[in-house]
Each structure stands twice: as structure tokens, then as C-alpha cells.
Enzyme design. Structure first.
Site: not given
Ligand code: NAP
Length: 312
Positions: A13, A35, A89
Site C-alpha cells: 500500500i 523499512s 487501517k
Molecule cells: P505489506 O505489503 O505486507 O507491507 C507491509 C510493510 O510493513 C512491509 O513493507 C514491511 O516492511 C513492514 N512490516 C511488516 N512487518 C513488520 C514488522 N513486524 N515491523 C515493522 N515493519 C513491518 O502489507 P500492505 O498490503 O502494504 O498492508 C499494510 C497495511 O495497509 C495493512 O494494515 C493493510 O490493511 C493496509 N492496506 C493495504 C491495502 C492493500 O491493497 N494491500 C489497501 C489498503 C490498506 P519491511 O519488512 O521491509 O520492514
């Protein structure tokens, strides 16, 4: 005013929406990324918020785009550094953590903006306007999508605090809690949890009105959808009004006729609002969608279903 912003959690996101919308908004200037693995070419990047703080780069605000389970501690680090905070969120894995985060931001006199992206849509605003003062007798939410398509390989969604199908489901509930003229409450729920997961893949929820008046209020969330993805809800009122919100809330039908088809500009609107909140030094935290999800887990009957496997 131009606010210097850093983005932490450079996953899907952050790349799909936050970075492009920050680049488009003249009230923000991206100054850093945080990150453990990813990098942004145009600005310095750090493996932790502590690294960013130690760099002495001037920062006004941080957008926290990590999964919810790890947000509270990171949020406190941001606020301790004196930076304002925008969070994705769902805000936190529990209502208790959100209450704590809000109190911490107040104590630190910083702005906390807990975003609900699905609320930012002209069709959703129009639905809210049309429902004002009405008595809702029927609500049917259908939120069915393919988890393989929207969360490819994301393991955190199956871990405690990852929300499972409530991760998209809470988007529907964020619309419901914005547009209904009165709050609704969870009456019962069936929650389907894969045998190899801590979070649900499907949920069937019945709601009730607060005044005891009979009403047919329900929602179904499913992550096993193939083909057409369905994000829609229909609402009827005692005096015969029928609204349908389709395509995630961007299309509004009133009594069967399309009255609004809004472009998807959710994150553009989020950053426009963040600039207004920063200028006014005001926070925006609405726990009501998270409260409904929490209540589903409180009142729901869990059912164990087949183990989930990512399809390739
Ligand atoms: P994602 O692709 O898995 O990305 C999450 C990011 O957070 C990764 O870059 C990771 O970075 C970091 N992260 C993961 N675990 C972590 C930890 N334990 N400590 C610190 N950083 C950590 O997930 P995403 O889809 O972007 O979703 C993230 C949020 O956005 C969620 O709450 C989701 O509900 C919301 N969201 C997502 C979407 C969608 O389309 N995917 C849409 C709207 C909202 P590193 O591992 O590189 O540090």
C-alpha cells in the site's frame, strides 16, 4: 505550508498509494523511507525509526504503513520523536491499543490521523446525506474477494492481529459506520477459520439496531471468491428508500438508478485531509469500525474449515 513526511513500512500500500499521493500533493515533501528491506531511490532510507531519528533529518510527520499488529510501539516511537502521525487501517489489532495510542498522541500534543480509506468517496458522502434522519430497516453487505489477488504471499494476515478476511471487511464496516444515521451492533456471527491459520477466511454477521426495533441487517465477508470481485452493500429505509453502493462504495444507485459514479481518489483525499488536520492541529480517530470487528470476535461462533494454501 509544506510538511516534511517519512513513510514507514514500504510494502504494497505504501508503493501503490502513499508514495504516489504524497508526490502529487503540494502540501507534502517526502524526506525519508523506513523499512527493514525495501528502499526508495529518491530519498534516504533507514531500517528503523530510531535510525531516521538519529539521522537528524527534519521530519514533521510519518505515515505508518506496516501491518496493524506492530503499530502501537512504532506509533509511540514516532510520537516520542515529536512527529505527527498518519496510520493505515485497521489502526491496531485491538480497541484497547487504539485507545492507548490516541491518549499517547494527546499527551504528546501531536496529530494522530487514523485513516479509513474506503470512507473517502463522493458516492459514500452522497449515501450518508440521503440516509440522514431515516430509519434503516435493511442492510446487506457483500464483500467477497480473492485473497490470492490482493494479499499475495502476505503471511501477517493469517497471524494473530492480522485480521484475516476482516482486513477487507473492516473497509465495508468503515463505510457502514460513516453513512448509517444511527449506530448498529453485532447480534451474532459465524467466523470460518482455516485449520492452519489464526485469522478468519469467511464471516457471516447479523447486526441489530440499538432501540430493539426489528431490522434485517447482515454482512458476509469471503476471501475465497474467484472471478468477479464483489464489494457492495444495499440499504433500505422504513419510508421506502433503497440505496446500493457498488464497486467498493464508488457507485451509488438510488431506487435502482445510478446517481453517482465517483473516480477512485481515496488516498488523494486522505492526504488532502491530513494537511487540513495538521494545519488545524487536530486528530481524527474513529474506533467504530474496529469496535464492530472486535465485537464479531466477542460474539461470533468460530468454525474450523479447510487449511488455506496460496494458489500459484
Ligand atoms: P505489506 O505489503 O505486507 O507491507 C507491509 C510493510 O510493513 C512491509 O513493507 C514491511 O516492511 C513492514 N512490516 C511488516 N512487518 C513488520 C514488522 N513486524 N515491523 C515493522 N515493519 C513491518 O502489507 P500492505 O498490503 O502494504 O498492508 C499494510 C497495511 O495497509 C495493512 O494494515 C493493510 O490493511 C493496509 N492496506 C493495504 C491495502 C492493500 O491493497 N494491500 C489497501 C489498503 C490498506 P519491511 O519488512 O521491509 O520492514
Amino acid at each position: 505550508m509544506v510538511y516534511r513526511i517519512a513513510v514507514a513500512g514500504l510494502g504494497k500500500i505504501a508503493n501503490d498509494q502513499h508514495l504516489p499521493c504524497i508526490a502529487k500533493n503540494k502540501n507534502f515533501k517526502l524526506v525519508a523511507g523506513v523499512s527493514r528491506h525495501a528502499r526508495i531511490d529518491s530519498v534516504p532510507c533507514f531500517e528503523s525509526l530510531a535510525g531516521l531519528r538519529a539521522s537528524k533529518i527534519a521530519v514533521d510527520a510519518v505515515a505508518l504503513c506496516t501491518p496493524p499488529a506492530v503499530r502501537l510501539a512504532l506509533a509511540r516511537e514516532v510520537l516520542d520523536a515529536g512527529w505527527h502521525l498518519l496510520i493505515e487501517k485497521p489502526p491496531t489489532p485491538t480497541v484497547g491499543e487504539l485507545i492507548s495510542m490516541e491518549a499517547y498522541a494527546r499527551k504528546k500534543k501531536r496529530v494522530l490521523y487514523a485513516t479509513w480509506h474506503s470512507r473517502y468517496n463522493a458516492s459514500v458522502d452522497e449515501a450518508k446525506k440521503r440516509l440522514k434522519g431515516k430509519r434503516v430497516s435493511h442492510l446487506r453487505v457483500t464483500w467477497k474477494e480473492d485473497v490470492n489477488r490482493w494479499h499475495p504471499g502476505q503471511e501477517w494476515i493469517w497471524q494473530p492481529g492480522g485480521f484475516g478476511v476482516f482486513d477487507p471487511g473492516i473497509n465495508a464496516l468503515s463505510i457502514v459506520t460513516k453513512i448509517l444515521p444511527e449506530p448498529i451492533f453485532v447480534e451474532s456471527a459465524t467466523i470460518e477459520v482455516p485449520s492452519n491459520s489464526a485469522t478468519p477466511i469467511g464471516a457471516d454477521i447479523r447486526f441489530k439496531r440499538g432501540d430493539g426495533e426489528q431490522a434485517d441487517l447482515s454482512a458476509v465477508f469471503d476471501w475465497r471468491q474467484r472471478g468477479e470481485q464483489i464489494w457492495e452493500m444495499e440499504i433500505a429505509t422504513r419510508d421506502g428508500l433503497k440505496l446500493e453502493l457498488k464497486k467498493g462504495g464508488s457507485v451509488l444507485l438510488v431506487n435502482g438508478k445510478t446517481v453517482r459514479e465517483a473516480p477512485l481518489e481515496e488516498y488523494e483525499m486522505i492526504y488532502a485531509k491530513f494537511a487540513r488536520l495538521l494545519k488545524a492541529k487536530k486528530s481524527d480517530v474513529d474506533p467504530s469500525p474496529l469496535q464492530l470487528v472486535s465485537d464479531c470476535f466477542m460474539l461470533g461462533k468460530p468454525v474450523v474449515v479447510d487449511a488455506f494454501r496460496w494458489s500459484v
